[in-house]
Write an enzyme that holds these catalytic residues in place. Structure first.
Site, PDB file in Angstrom:
ATOM      1  N   LYS A 208       0.834  -1.199   0.000  1.00 16.74           N
ATOM      2  CA  LYS A 208       0.000   0.000   0.000  1.00 16.74           C
ATOM      3  C   LYS A 208       0.873   1.255   0.000  1.00 16.74           C
ATOM      4  O   LYS A 208       0.673   2.163  -0.787  1.00 16.74           O
ATOM      5  CB  LYS A 208      -0.922  -0.025   1.225  1.00 16.74           C
ATOM      6  CG  LYS A 208      -1.792   1.209   1.351  1.00 16.74           C
ATOM      7  CD  LYS A 208      -2.742   1.122   2.528  1.00 16.74           C
ATOM      8  CE  LYS A 208      -3.409   2.478   2.748  1.00 16.74           C
ATOM      9  NZ  LYS A 208      -4.342   2.475   3.876  1.00 16.74           N
ATOM     10  N   GLU A 214      10.386  -4.713   4.669  1.00 16.32           N
ATOM     11  CA  GLU A 214      10.476  -6.120   4.230  1.00 16.32           C
ATOM     12  C   GLU A 214      10.225  -6.214   2.725  1.00 16.32           C
ATOM     13  O   GLU A 214      10.969  -6.857   1.985  1.00 16.32           O
ATOM     14  CB  GLU A 214       9.419  -6.983   4.945  1.00 16.32           C
ATOM     15  CG  GLU A 214       9.655  -7.205   6.422  1.00 16.32           C
ATOM     16  CD  GLU A 214       9.007  -6.157   7.303  1.00 16.32           C
ATOM     17  OE1 GLU A 214       8.754  -5.029   6.811  1.00 16.32           O
ATOM     18  OE2 GLU A 214       8.762  -6.449   8.480  1.00 16.32           O
ATOM     19  N   GLY A 265      -4.857  -1.608   4.921  1.00 18.28           N
ATOM     20  CA  GLY A 265      -4.052  -2.732   4.432  1.00 18.28           C
ATOM     21  C   GLY A 265      -4.736  -4.080   4.650  1.00 18.28           C
ATOM     22  O   GLY A 265      -4.804  -4.919   3.747  1.00 18.28           O
ATOM     23  N   ARG A 266      -5.267  -4.303   5.846  1.00 21.25           N
ATOM     24  CA  ARG A 266      -5.873  -5.611   6.149  1.00 21.25           C
ATOM     25  C   ARG A 266      -7.256  -5.764   5.529  1.00 21.25           C
ATOM     26  O   ARG A 266      -7.890  -6.795   5.693  1.00 21.25           O
ATOM     27  CB  ARG A 266      -5.900  -5.833   7.661  1.00 21.25           C
ATOM     28  CG  ARG A 266      -6.582  -4.737   8.450  1.00 21.25           C
ATOM     29  CD  ARG A 266      -6.289  -4.864   9.937  1.00 21.25           C
ATOM     30  NE  ARG A 266      -6.726  -3.708  10.700  1.00 21.25           N
ATOM     31  CZ  ARG A 266      -6.032  -2.584  10.868  1.00 21.25           C
ATOM     32  NH1 ARG A 266      -4.847  -2.452  10.300  1.00 21.25           N
ATOM     33  NH2 ARG A 266      -6.520  -1.590  11.595  1.00 21.25           N
ATOM     34  N   GLU A 351      -5.088  -6.646  14.661  1.00 26.29           N
ATOM     35  CA  GLU A 351      -4.538  -5.354  14.262  1.00 26.29           C
ATOM     36  C   GLU A 351      -5.641  -4.282  14.296  1.00 26.29           C
ATOM     37  O   GLU A 351      -5.371  -3.112  14.533  1.00 26.29           O
ATOM     38  CB  GLU A 351      -3.889  -5.424  12.869  1.00 26.29           C
ATOM     39  CG  GLU A 351      -2.859  -4.329  12.637  1.00 26.29           C
ATOM     40  CD  GLU A 351      -2.111  -4.441  11.307  1.00 26.29           C
ATOM     41  OE1 GLU A 351      -2.726  -4.249  10.259  1.00 26.29           O
ATOM     42  OE2 GLU A 351      -0.895  -4.705  11.331  1.00 26.29           O
ATOM     43  N   HIS A 382      -5.716 -33.229  16.956  1.00 26.21           N
ATOM     44  CA  HIS A 382      -4.610 -34.086  17.383  1.00 26.21           C
ATOM     45  C   HIS A 382      -3.464 -33.260  17.941  1.00 26.21           C
ATOM     46  O   HIS A 382      -2.340 -33.750  18.056  1.00 26.21           O
ATOM     47  CB  HIS A 382      -4.157 -34.956  16.218  1.00 26.21           C
ATOM     48  CG  HIS A 382      -5.254 -35.868  15.757  1.00 26.21           C
ATOM     49  ND1 HIS A 382      -5.504 -37.087  16.335  1.00 26.21           N
ATOM     50  CD2 HIS A 382      -6.231 -35.689  14.834  1.00 26.21           C
ATOM     51  CE1 HIS A 382      -6.554 -37.650  15.754  1.00 26.21           C
ATOM     52  NE2 HIS A 382      -7.028 -36.811  14.844  1.00 26.21           N
ATOM     53  N   LYS A 491       9.311  -0.962  14.323  1.00 28.79           N
ATOM     54  CA  LYS A 491       9.915  -0.583  13.039  1.00 28.79           C
ATOM     55  C   LYS A 491      11.050   0.413  13.268  1.00 28.79           C
ATOM     56  O   LYS A 491      12.135   0.305  12.691  1.00 28.79           O
ATOM     57  CB  LYS A 491       8.870   0.082  12.126  1.00 28.79           C
ATOM     58  CG  LYS A 491       7.817  -0.859  11.559  1.00 28.79           C
ATOM     59  CD  LYS A 491       6.910  -0.077  10.583  1.00 28.79           C
ATOM     60  CE  LYS A 491       5.704  -0.889  10.152  1.00 28.79           C
ATOM     61  NZ  LYS A 491       4.750  -0.146   9.328  1.00 28.79           N
TER      62      LYS A 491
HETATM   63  O1  F6P Z   1       3.085  -3.124   9.812  1.00 28.74           O
HETATM   64  C1  F6P Z   1       1.713  -3.242   9.661  1.00 28.74           C
HETATM   65  C2  F6P Z   1       1.245  -2.880   8.279  1.00 28.74           C
HETATM   66  O2  F6P Z   1       1.186  -1.504   8.147  1.00 28.74           O
HETATM   67  C3  F6P Z   1      -0.088  -3.530   7.982  1.00 28.74           C
HETATM   68  O3  F6P Z   1      -1.150  -2.805   8.452  1.00 28.74           O
HETATM   69  C4  F6P Z   1      -0.041  -3.672   6.507  1.00 28.74           C
HETATM   70  O4  F6P Z   1      -0.985  -4.585   6.031  1.00 28.74           O
HETATM   71  C5  F6P Z   1       1.386  -4.112   6.306  1.00 28.74           C
HETATM   72  O5  F6P Z   1       2.118  -3.374   7.270  1.00 28.74           O
HETATM   73  C6  F6P Z   1       1.947  -3.894   4.931  1.00 28.74           C
HETATM   74  O6  F6P Z   1       1.918  -2.561   4.546  1.00 28.74           O
HETATM   75  P1  F6P Z   1       2.127  -2.114   3.046  1.00 28.74           P
HETATM   76  O7  F6P Z   1       1.042  -2.722   2.224  1.00 28.74           O
HETATM   77  O8  F6P Z   1       2.100  -0.633   3.034  1.00 28.74           O
HETATM   78  O9  F6P Z   1       3.471  -2.654   2.595  1.00 28.74           O
END
Ligand code: F6P
Length: 522
Positions: A208, A214, A265-266, A351, A382, A491
């Protein structure tokens, strides 16, 4: 918008009294014995999802009080504010409109209803982007030279498409493999890159913000690998799914599909973030997925509270969390294709509602998000079901089952369904005659969600149901379910620590972090 935090309503006191009078010792077995209609009263068919709430520790009377709570807390007005495009994400001053992504196109809406009038411009943008993205998805599907699609994204830019591509495996186009790389741990990307070739791979960079460390790290490594292995045509082999198209362009990606800051995002799998799913199941399948979710949106928006499934589930969640004091909920999808649903729901609920202050920043005097966890059945039986049956904590379980299987192997499906029913039954009935170690206390609550078939439509409805139940509990708690400030501190600290791993500088660090840093460098 008139909202009142749940603990400030008259219904809250009434519920406290009801909990003391009958709630805390409520016995589901006795309730069934005393009410032949209990199953009918406490179950319902919602769009594409049937729900049985009757094995829960409440009855129609308590549910009435919970409905009062919803009314007094202003859940309906809050819901209507979301559907009117108001900036209900108050800490970020953003509207919350993932539901708009599932809305039929403007031409149809104009004929059918007028609720969308405030957001007509956004709705045209949604459909323009959707059409472009689905046309692209269809082209990729027909492109037999592309055999592997690698989605690079994390959190909401990973869990949704990953969960849904797995769930709808039966609908996935033959001849293409889908890979999801999320972790900054290079082992994940390296393992995927070993299995693919530059000339036959499409990388989707899903973020987003297009700043998440990452994803940016993995994207940069994927791009470098592509170039180092003879890849040249970035426009053909890389696409970005983002609200930050400028950053994607600056990164060197020209094929982009956008979305908007009013999609959390979620909650973003219905937007361009859903591209891997659209490639997997095709344009028609993706439209059905959206339509199933839209059916649930309309149910949530218009059904009277007493027959509104997201409202009923959200209220039950609050009853359990704040009156019974249950701190977790286990998700048990009895369908192996739904095995990533628990992970998806973890982000959605924890979240969204893992907050300690209300929307105005005031500390909350009650508990919020439960811990969500789970595994697909029968595997969980199990592993940890022992604790669900005989442990000292009560954990409400949410079963999800599918009536019709997609395979033809004889016997399996009835065995699977029998196990789901048996576990829910055993949790409730228990068994006290054996004594000691063999005693099952019973009266352990569960909800049973049933889909007729696992299809794009029913999956869309199931997930939208979960989104809206999280909205309802968050709304009752008076929190902003649409921000996530709690992810920020880690972060920032990671940025500070990373260079110290090279320099060895421990200035200002706590003893444990300094000690561990030393160990890692030794
Ligand atoms: O660190 C949490 C978050 O901001 C989530 O809410 C989001 O889904 C994820 O990181 C990834 O964010 P982006 O789509 O901006 O890379």
């Amino acid at each position: 918008m008139t909202q009142l935090r749940c603990d400030r309503t008259p219904a809250w006191g009434a519920l406290k009294a009801a909990y003391q009078a009958s709630g805390k010792d409520f016995d589901v077995r006795k309730a069934f014995a005393g009410d032949a209609r209990r199953f009918d009263t406490l179950s319902q068919q919602a769009p594409h999802v049937f729900a049985d709430l009757s094995k829960n520790r409440f009855d129609a009377e308590t549910e009435q009080l919970l409905m009062d709570l919803a009314r007094q807390a202003g859940v309906e007005a809050h819901r209507d504010a979301m559907f009117a495009g108001e900036a209900i994400n108050n800490t970020e001053q953003r509207a919350v409109m993932h539901w708009l992504l599932r809305n039929p196109p403007p031409a149809i809406v104009n004929h059918v209803r007028v609720a969308i009038k405030n957001v007509a411009k956004e709705l045209s943008d949604v459909h323009a982007t959707l059409d472009a993205m689905l046309a692209y998805a269809q082209a990729v599907r027909l492109d037999t030279a592309i055999t592997d699609v690698v989605n690079i994204g994390i959190g909401g830019s990973d869990l949704g498409p990953q969960m849904a591509v797995l769930a709808l495996d039966e609908f996935v186009v033959p001849g293409k493999r889908f890979h999801f790389v999320s972790n900054v741990d290079g082992h994940e990307l390296a393992a995927t890159l070993k299995r693919v070739k530059p000339e036959s791979t499409l990388f989707l960079i899903a973020s987003k913000t297009f700043t998440t460390i990452e994803t940016m790290t993995n994207a940069a490594s994927a791009k470098a690998w592509f170039a180092a292995n003879g890849g040249t045509d970035i426009a053909r082999h890389f696409a970005a799914l983002t609200t930050n198209v400028a950053a994607a362009n600056a990164f060197g990606i020209t094929t982009t599909f956008g979305f908007w800051d009013w999609v959390g995002g979620r909650y973003s799998m219905w937007s361009a973030i859903g591209l891997p799913l659209a490639i997997a199941i095709g344009a028609q399948g993706f439209r059905e997925f959206l339509a199933g979710a839209h059916d649930m949106d309309e149910h949530f928006r218009t059904a009277p509270l007493a027959h509104n499934l997201p409202v009923r589930l959200g209220l039950l969640d609050v009853w359990y969390r704040n009156f019974h004091g249950f701190t977790s909920r286990s998700i048990a999808p009895y369908h192996s294709a739904l095995r990533r649903v628990p992970a998806y729901l973890q982000q959605l609920e924890m979240e969204s509602n893992g907050k300690q202050v209300d929307a105005s920043g005031e500390a909350l005097p009650f508990g919020t998000s439960p811990v969500l966890w789970g595994e697909s059945g029968t595997n969980g039986q199990h592993a940890y079901f022992q604790m669900l049956h005989q442990g000292t904590d009560v954990v409400p379980v949410e079963f999800v089952a599918v009536k019709k299987p997609k395979h033809k192997l004889p016997g399996h499906h009835n065995m699977l369904l029998a196990n789901a029913l048996a576990q829910a039954q055993a949790l409730m009935t228990g068994k006290l005659d054996a004594g000691g170690h063999r005693n099952f206390p019973g009266n352990r609550p569960s909800t049973f969600l049933l889909l007729d078939e696992l299809t794009p439509t029913s999956l869309g409805a199931l997930i939208a149901l979960q989104e809206h139940r999280v909205f309802v509990s968050g709304s009752l708690w008076g929190i902003n379910s649409f921000d996530q400030w709690g992810v920020e501190l880690g972060k920032v600290l990671a940025k500070d620590i990373e260079p110290r791993l090279t320099s060895g500088d421990t200035t200002g660090l706590d003893g444990s972090t300094a000690g561990l840093l030393g160990k890692l460098r030794a």
